[in-house]
Design a protein around this motif. Structure first.
Motif: not given
Length: 226
Positions: A105-131
């Motif tokens: 279960a700990g591995l599953a949680q780590r994988i989900d957390r890694v995917m969420q962190i990666t998703l957030a980082r990629e979306m921050d990059n895409l949203e740059s200069r949009l402000g």
């Protein structure tokens, strides 16, 4: 008395230094907005096409390990980045897994957390200069209006000095002042429309990534239960 030049270039040359600064600022803001709009639209189109190609490979029924090996550690799009981050965490931990449910279960949680962190980082990059689009859309009309008010004040001052209220005297000053507001609207209107459109497209793309991360997480969870 020669007629005043009411062309756009003529209005700019005749304007006060403050009004000129406003006009130049609005033109530069408009150019930068269009550069951002073009870059975001083209980038989103490419990312959607890459996501389609990746999902076709992912759901083809082939081995996920082989797909990861072929892709290497250099993802070409956010969806690939999420896949690679999850597979990297999977390989690091799956070999040392015991039979304890809490460890799995700990591995599953780590994988989900890694995917969420990666998703957030990629979306921050895409949203740059949009402000900048949002800021331009919100402030450009008021900056242009400031230039207009300043220009009209100068026009009234000139009228008071010359004591001539004829239309030929008043019109050039009023025209150049209103031109500042027009430039503000030229910068603001496309910025607002593009911001709303691109934000909507990014939200849909982020939802697509979230759905993929959820489905991929479910696949890995089933693998852990075996």
């Amino acid at each position: 008395m020669e007629p005043a030049d009411l062309s756009m270039w003529g209005l700019f040359l005749q304007a006060d230094i403050v009004v000129k600064a406003v006009m130049i600022g609005m033109v530069l803001a408009s150019i930068w907005c269009w550069a951002i709009i073009f870059e975001k639209v083209m980038r989103l189109r490419k990312l959607q096409a890459k996501a389609e190609a990746f999902e076709e490979k992912f759901w083809s029924g082939g081995s996920l390990e082989d797909l990861y090996d072929r892709m290497g550690n250099r993802p070409k799009d956010p969806m690939s980045a999420i896949f690679i981050a999850a597979m990297r965490e999977w390989r690091r931990s799956s070999g040392s897994l015991g039979r304890e449910n809490d460890v799995r279960a700990g591995l599953a949680q780590r994988i989900d957390r890694v995917m969420q962190i990666t998703l957030a980082r990629e979306m921050d990059n895409l949203e740059s200069r949009l402000g900048f689009l949002a800021s331009t859309g919100a402030t450009a009309p008021f900056i242009g209006l400031f230039g207009t008010v300043w220009g009209i004040m100068n026009s009234f001052h000139s009228i008071g000095m010359s004591k001539d209220t004829s239309l030929a005297t008043v019109a050039p000053g009023i025209a150049e002042a209103l031109f500042a507001t027009a430039l503000g609207l030229v910068a603001a209107i496309p910025a607002v429309i593009a911001y709303n459109k691109i934000s909507g497209d990014l939200d849909r793309y982020a939802k697509r990534l979230e759905n993929f991360a959820g489905e991929f997480g479910a696949i890995l969870s089933r693998q852990l239960e075996r």
